[in-house]
Design a protein around this motif. Structure first.
Motif, PDB file in Angstrom:
ATOM      1  N   PHE A 159     -11.272   8.415   6.456  1.00  0.00           N
ATOM      2  CA  PHE A 159     -10.561   7.818   5.079  1.00  0.00           C
ATOM      3  C   PHE A 159     -10.056   6.501   5.436  1.00  0.00           C
ATOM      4  O   PHE A 159     -10.327   5.570   4.552  1.00  0.00           O
ATOM      5  N   PHE A 160      -9.898   5.798   6.774  1.00  0.00           N
ATOM      6  CA  PHE A 160      -9.387   4.577   6.917  1.00  0.00           C
ATOM      7  C   PHE A 160     -10.634   3.508   7.045  1.00  0.00           C
ATOM      8  O   PHE A 160     -10.133   2.290   6.986  1.00  0.00           O
ATOM      9  N   GLY A 161     -11.811   4.090   7.265  1.00  0.00           N
ATOM     10  CA  GLY A 161     -12.773   3.095   7.803  1.00  0.00           C
ATOM     11  C   GLY A 161     -12.605   2.556   9.084  1.00  0.00           C
ATOM     12  O   GLY A 161     -12.170   3.277  10.185  1.00  0.00           O
ATOM     13  N   THR A 281      -9.844  -0.586   6.962  1.00  0.00           N
ATOM     14  CA  THR A 281     -10.604  -1.513   6.026  1.00  0.00           C
ATOM     15  C   THR A 281     -10.701  -0.665   4.656  1.00  0.00           C
ATOM     16  O   THR A 281     -10.744  -1.332   3.492  1.00  0.00           O
ATOM     17  N   HIS A 282     -10.575   0.630   4.511  1.00  0.00           N
ATOM     18  CA  HIS A 282     -11.098   1.533   3.299  1.00  0.00           C
ATOM     19  C   HIS A 282      -9.522   2.099   2.840  1.00  0.00           C
ATOM     20  O   HIS A 282      -9.772   2.546   2.006  1.00  0.00           O
ATOM     21  N   ARG A 297      -8.747   2.079  -0.905  1.00  0.00           N
ATOM     22  CA  ARG A 297      -8.916   0.443  -1.317  1.00  0.00           C
ATOM     23  C   ARG A 297      -9.386   0.569  -3.017  1.00  0.00           C
ATOM     24  O   ARG A 297      -8.880  -0.391  -3.538  1.00  0.00           O
ATOM     25  N   SER A 298      -9.777   1.589  -3.376  1.00  0.00           N
ATOM     26  CA  SER A 298     -10.046   1.440  -4.636  1.00  0.00           C
ATOM     27  C   SER A 298      -9.082   1.622  -5.608  1.00  0.00           C
ATOM     28  O   SER A 298      -9.130   1.329  -6.795  1.00  0.00           O
ATOM     29  N   ALA A 299      -7.645   2.030  -5.140  1.00  0.00           N
ATOM     30  CA  ALA A 299      -6.610   2.169  -5.918  1.00  0.00           C
ATOM     31  C   ALA A 299      -5.439   1.066  -5.443  1.00  0.00           C
ATOM     32  O   ALA A 299      -4.276   1.240  -5.718  1.00  0.00           O
TER      33      ALA A 299
END
Length: 383
Positions: A159-161, A281-282, A297-299
């Protein structure tokens, strides 16, 4: 179908942690569920033998829970050839001598942390236990908490990148004991009795960071005693010689950095008594004892710094709860069950005395970092 009995000497069950978490919510809870299911119709039945220095307290606990065996004579208990496991939740200063006796008696070991008052003592126990061929484990309960299990699920799922940082906040106000009774024992605040928040909490942070994010490779710490005078269980004032707050920065293998504040002189303004914010990062997450919230990151909103205008939104509302997706048991009990399976079935158990020694090492280096005013490398330990 067979029921196998494992006899466990439980030393230190008259203390808060030894009684509530280990006896009541772990060993007795396993008995209440009918024992530990080993598979194939076999069940492991834990039989505690209570050990301690206070006869009246041991007798009262035994009578309250219908337990037949208790003793103030550790040597006699360890001489019992039917005894399988020695568990220790005493004050740290009394632990090493008792554990060495248990090793000499050939008992498997399950210990609260820290396992010793210094690194050499912790490594010595690990070497002695390995040489004696006994199984050994150390309590590392935080990684079995629902919030951190959810956090691990996120890490394992990518999830986190790339994980950038970890920020931890732990603590609460422990009353001084004058006008309200303290909710922690007075020895916690006396260095001569093994007290201090660094030696208590840095071992926790070592295994949490190690298990979830990577080995700690360097530490820089500042420790202090914010409240210099406290009152003991008899209402008498005493000098607090141990640190009650520790502020640590930990460099992790792989490049991430962790910053964790630990304090018994802080008032809680967060959702849980301990919380970790992980930024990657994500996406990011905030995990506590039970809950975990995420922001992908998309939200991720785009806040703009403008102190002249009031915020028109609540930042906490922009995060999403991570669902349970499982039934979570008491963290102490969960690790007890894994250790007992290790004893009975020789299943793998990663949290041994070497893992315990890493916690002692980090606490020792944290205190040294403060004393010397500099960042210190954390060497990788081997036996």
């Amino acid at each position: 179908m067979a029921r196998r009995t494992v006899r466990i000497a439980m030393n230190g069950v008259t203390g808060r942690m030894g009684y509530r978490q280990h006896l009541l919510r772990s060993v007795l809870a396993i008995r209440e569920q009918g024992g530990l299911d080993l598979g194939g119709g076999d069940t492991l039945w834990p039989e505690p033998v209570l050990v301690g220095r206070r006869e009246h307290a041991l007798r009262e606990i035994a009578e309250r829970h219908g337990l037949a065996e208790w003793s103030t004579d550790l040597d006699a208990v360890l001489a019992d050839t039917t005894l399988d496991v020695y568990f220790d939740a005493q004050v740290t200063s009394a632990r090493v001598e008792a554990v060495k006796k248990a090793i000499a008696a050939g008992k498997h070991l399950y210990l609260e942390k820290p396992t010793a008052t210094d690194l050499e003592g912790a490594l010595d126990l690990a070497r002695l236990a390995d040489a004696a061929g006994v199984k050994h484990g150390v309590v590392q309960d935080k990684i079995f908490l629902p919030g951190l299990l959810k956090l691990k699920r996120l890490i394992d799922g990518g999830f986190f990148g790339r994980i950038l940082s970890v920020r931890g906040e732990f603590g609460y106000w422990v009353f001084e004991g004058d006008w309200q009774q303290a909710q922690r024992p007075s020895w916690n605040y006396r260095a001569q009795d093994g007290g201090g928040i660094t030696v208590d909490m840095f071992p926790h942070w070592e295994y949490v960071l190690h298990e979830l994010f990577g080995r700690v490779t360097a530490v820089q710490a500042y420790v202090t005693t914010h409240v210099p005078t406290r009152w003991d269980e008899q209402g008498e004032p005493y000098e607090a010689t141990a640190d009650d707050a520790a502020y640590g920065i930990f460099q992790l293998e792989g490049g991430a950095v962790a910053q964790i504040n630990s304090s018994w002189a802080v008032r809680v303004n967060r959702d849980e008594l301990v919380e970790f914010q992980v930024d990657g990062t994500h996406g990011s997450a905030v995990a506590g004892l039970r809950e975990c919230r995420v922001q992908h990151r998309s939200a991720t909103p785009k806040p703009v710094w403008n102190p002249d205008l009031p915020a028109t939104y609540a930042f906490r509302d922009q995060w999403q709860d991570v669902p349970d997706n499982a039934a979570f048991d008491n963290g102490f009990k969960a690790e007890w069950e894994l250790f007992l399976r290790h004893v009975a079935l020789d299943e793998p158990f990663a949290w041994d005395l070497l893992a315990g020694a890493r916690g002692v090492q980090l606490a020792e280096l944290g205190l040294r970092s403060h004393a010397e005013g500099r960042r210190l490398d954390v060497p990788e330990l081997t036996l």
